[in-house]
Design an enzyme around this catalytic site. Sequence first.
Site, PDB file in Angstrom:
ATOM      1  N   TRP A  96      17.331 117.853   2.777  1.00  0.00           N
ATOM      2  CA  TRP A  96      17.142 119.350   2.401  1.00  0.00           C
ATOM      3  C   TRP A  96      17.913 120.472   2.865  1.00  0.00           C
ATOM      4  O   TRP A  96      17.688 121.752   2.630  1.00  0.00           O
ATOM      5  CB  TRP A  96      15.564 119.834   3.035  1.00  0.00           C
ATOM      6  CG  TRP A  96      14.449 119.283   2.248  1.00  0.00           C
ATOM      7  CD1 TRP A  96      13.733 119.421   0.969  1.00  0.00           C
ATOM      8  CD2 TRP A  96      13.936 117.730   2.420  1.00  0.00           C
ATOM      9  NE1 TRP A  96      12.944 118.408   0.714  1.00  0.00           N
ATOM     10  CE2 TRP A  96      13.059 117.175   1.610  1.00  0.00           C
ATOM     11  CE3 TRP A  96      14.308 116.727   3.570  1.00  0.00           C
ATOM     12  CZ2 TRP A  96      12.453 116.119   1.660  1.00  0.00           C
ATOM     13  CZ3 TRP A  96      13.513 115.565   3.837  1.00  0.00           C
ATOM     14  CH2 TRP A  96      12.601 115.219   2.730  1.00  0.00           C
ATOM     15  N   CYS A 121      11.409 116.085  -2.905  1.00  0.00           N
ATOM     16  CA  CYS A 121       9.934 115.696  -3.216  1.00  0.00           C
ATOM     17  C   CYS A 121       9.823 115.108  -4.609  1.00  0.00           C
ATOM     18  O   CYS A 121       9.182 114.057  -4.487  1.00  0.00           O
ATOM     19  CB  CYS A 121       8.873 116.901  -3.016  1.00  0.00           C
ATOM     20  SG  CYS A 121       9.385 118.326  -4.305  1.00  0.00           S
ATOM     21  N   HIS A 145       6.149 121.814  -4.782  1.00  0.00           N
ATOM     22  CA  HIS A 145       6.038 120.754  -4.071  1.00  0.00           C
ATOM     23  C   HIS A 145       5.619 119.754  -5.057  1.00  0.00           C
ATOM     24  O   HIS A 145       4.605 119.748  -6.060  1.00  0.00           O
ATOM     25  CB  HIS A 145       5.295 120.584  -2.626  1.00  0.00           C
ATOM     26  CG  HIS A 145       5.376 119.389  -1.949  1.00  0.00           C
ATOM     27  ND1 HIS A 145       6.622 118.572  -1.923  1.00  0.00           N
ATOM     28  CD2 HIS A 145       4.301 118.399  -1.514  1.00  0.00           C
ATOM     29  CE1 HIS A 145       6.384 117.513  -1.170  1.00  0.00           C
ATOM     30  NE2 HIS A 145       5.056 117.447  -0.835  1.00  0.00           N
ATOM     31  N   ASP A 160       1.659 111.006  -1.178  1.00  0.00           N
ATOM     32  CA  ASP A 160       2.898 111.795  -0.894  1.00  0.00           C
ATOM     33  C   ASP A 160       3.688 111.149  -0.039  1.00  0.00           C
ATOM     34  O   ASP A 160       3.484 110.609   1.105  1.00  0.00           O
ATOM     35  CB  ASP A 160       2.563 113.128  -0.506  1.00  0.00           C
ATOM     36  CG  ASP A 160       3.737 114.094  -0.431  1.00  0.00           C
ATOM     37  OD1 ASP A 160       4.799 113.588  -0.805  1.00  0.00           O
ATOM     38  OD2 ASP A 160       3.350 115.417  -0.098  1.00  0.00           O
ATOM     39  N   THR A 212      -3.811 136.197   0.246  1.00  0.00           N
ATOM     40  CA  THR A 212      -4.478 135.106   0.624  1.00  0.00           C
ATOM     41  C   THR A 212      -4.574 133.884  -0.961  1.00  0.00           C
ATOM     42  O   THR A 212      -5.181 132.811  -0.645  1.00  0.00           O
ATOM     43  CB  THR A 212      -6.009 135.090   1.257  1.00  0.00           C
ATOM     44  OG1 THR A 212      -6.584 135.782   0.175  1.00  0.00           O
ATOM     45  CG2 THR A 212      -5.857 135.759   2.421  1.00  0.00           C
ATOM     46  N   TYR A 272      14.774 125.389  -2.203  1.00  0.00           N
ATOM     47  CA  TYR A 272      13.628 125.323  -2.859  1.00  0.00           C
ATOM     48  C   TYR A 272      12.239 125.172  -2.036  1.00  0.00           C
ATOM     49  O   TYR A 272      11.126 125.643  -2.169  1.00  0.00           O
ATOM     50  CB  TYR A 272      13.477 124.408  -3.801  1.00  0.00           C
ATOM     51  CG  TYR A 272      12.816 122.720  -3.410  1.00  0.00           C
ATOM     52  CD1 TYR A 272      11.530 122.657  -3.414  1.00  0.00           C
ATOM     53  CD2 TYR A 272      13.801 122.000  -3.107  1.00  0.00           C
ATOM     54  CE1 TYR A 272      11.113 121.293  -2.966  1.00  0.00           C
ATOM     55  CE2 TYR A 272      13.455 120.767  -2.577  1.00  0.00           C
ATOM     56  CZ  TYR A 272      11.956 120.527  -2.566  1.00  0.00           C
ATOM     57  OH  TYR A 272      11.590 119.307  -2.169  1.00  0.00           O
TER      58      TYR A 272
END
Length: 626
Positions: free
Chosen positions: A238, A274, A333, A356, A417, A538
């Site tokens: 990354w 990802c 993601h 994942d 939020t 990203y």
Amino acid sequence: MAGIRVTKVDWQRLRNGAAHHTQEYPCPELVVRRGQKFTFTLELNKSLEYTETLIFTVETGPQASEALRTKAVFQTSELTVDDSWTAVKEAQTENATTVSLTSPPDAVIGRYQLSARVSSRRKHNDRKLGEFVLLFNPWCPEDDVFLASEEERQEYVLNDSGIIFRGVEKHIRAQGWNFGQFEEDILHICLSILDRSPSHQDDPATDVSRRHDPIYVTRAVSAMVNSNNDRGVVQGQWKGKYGGGTSPLQWRGSVAILHKWFKGRFKPVKYGQCWVFAGVMCTVLRCLGIATRIVSNFNSAHDTDRNLSVDKYVDSFGRTLEDLTEDSMWNFHVWNESWFARQDLGSSYNGWQVLDATPQEESEGVFRCGPASVTAIREGDVHLAHDGPFVFAEVNADYITWLWNEDESRERVYSDTKKIGRCISTKAVGSDSRVDITSLYKYPEGSRKERQVYSKAVKKLFGVDASGRRARVRRAGGRGLRCDELLKPATKPSIAGKFKVLEPPLLGHDLRLALCLANLTSRSQRVHVNLSGATILYTRRPVAEILHESHAVKLGPEEEKKIPVEISYSQYKEDLTEDKKILLAALCLVTKGEKLLVEKDITLEDVISIKCAQPGAPGESLRSVQ
């Protein structure tokens, strides 16, 4: 009849392939699905006596045993039995017998050896007939992976290409991906992935015996698609540096990656992010017969301290303090969902399960995630297996910003939020359009029900009783946040702000924006604005600062003002990564001590010049959608 023996086997590949939806697999072996009969014909050197039957043995994995349900011995009969292997004689001519075999709908999946002998012969006279591969069966109502819709089975099991959505919430881009689950050797490689797992290396017999369970298999695949903890398929990177490997942005499908891993003697393939992990996992699970799709979540939380909030620490210019901020919010993601029953949780949690393979956090000591029931996430049942709190935070954490002062005190800055978990997207069934599935993961942001679920999740996670009695003493990880701090809404400031893009943000051009501030009160206010900008990955990790300036603004009653923001190409060109992303931040300090953080993610677009073929026709400039 001592000399009777099998001389030839006809596996009836075309007939079985069509019936089992496996005709696309180019394997040398027959590929069939569990819980469903398949047919083959045995040629014998003599005809069977009336009193004789055929006795079959199926075995899978090393040290196959009937106790572990990796071996079964059974003879031809007139009836099929639901929970065991059965063989039925379909037809018989003088020297040929046609038999249909049916496996239990919860049989172990994998490569099987089939043997047979005549009942009058001794056990050591078993004749090996060959191998077949048994897969999960979404067409079988008794299989845990059963999916009722034929359209969805065609999409999520048999479609060998798809779409992955990337970008930012306001600018979502589609990328094609070739899953290629029916390409040469891919099924063999997918089975090899299971055989390379640490569980198999430690105890192969037990590992194989557990492959009847989609929960176990998907969890193993989630761990093996990344290279952490094992010699898994893809190595993540990354930091924007891809020496000695391929940039994640260059991959367009899973086949080259899986071939490279297998031919390279299981050396991890460099590099993935990802969407690459999700693409490869989708290939493996569809190949094994589990309905699977790719899901993209925009503004996705990475909650490292398991407190269901993203706690971001900033300085007086709104710049993220990397050494203090453990949590993060990724622009997007990508993960997978697979469809199966949750025998461990109860039928209300059946259906889509989050998986994942991106190595973010460890689950029971291994980098993997899921399966977490999407229904459990929506209802805030974060105490249920597997990895509910992490997935809940990805889509519904509260995004809390803290101003870290020089004296190491902190102040909560108003921030949205509703920011986390936007435009959760997947490819439509039967077309390349985008479907928003956010409502499957959570109730509408800001609604009473959504806030109730968030409160329920926090209390379940930290062992708070119904009265909230322990909320004030139970810590929630990170820098000692208490549960009552998490559940207490921040005071809304008396000003509002947002960045507005004045011209399309094109790569190679200067950026022109405005910070729009509005006074929400009927009194005049002074605002001190600290502006910063940085090129980012990203994952929103900053790379280099490209803007740093301050402004003093006086706002009359209910007045709006714009502060122009310009960043020249020369300011950002050296530090822009392949992600082509910039993050702007404005920390607004109001005279009464109120603080507002305004942020804007920008993705720079390539410009492609297209010339028309006709002489004299003007060229047309289009923005890339790659």
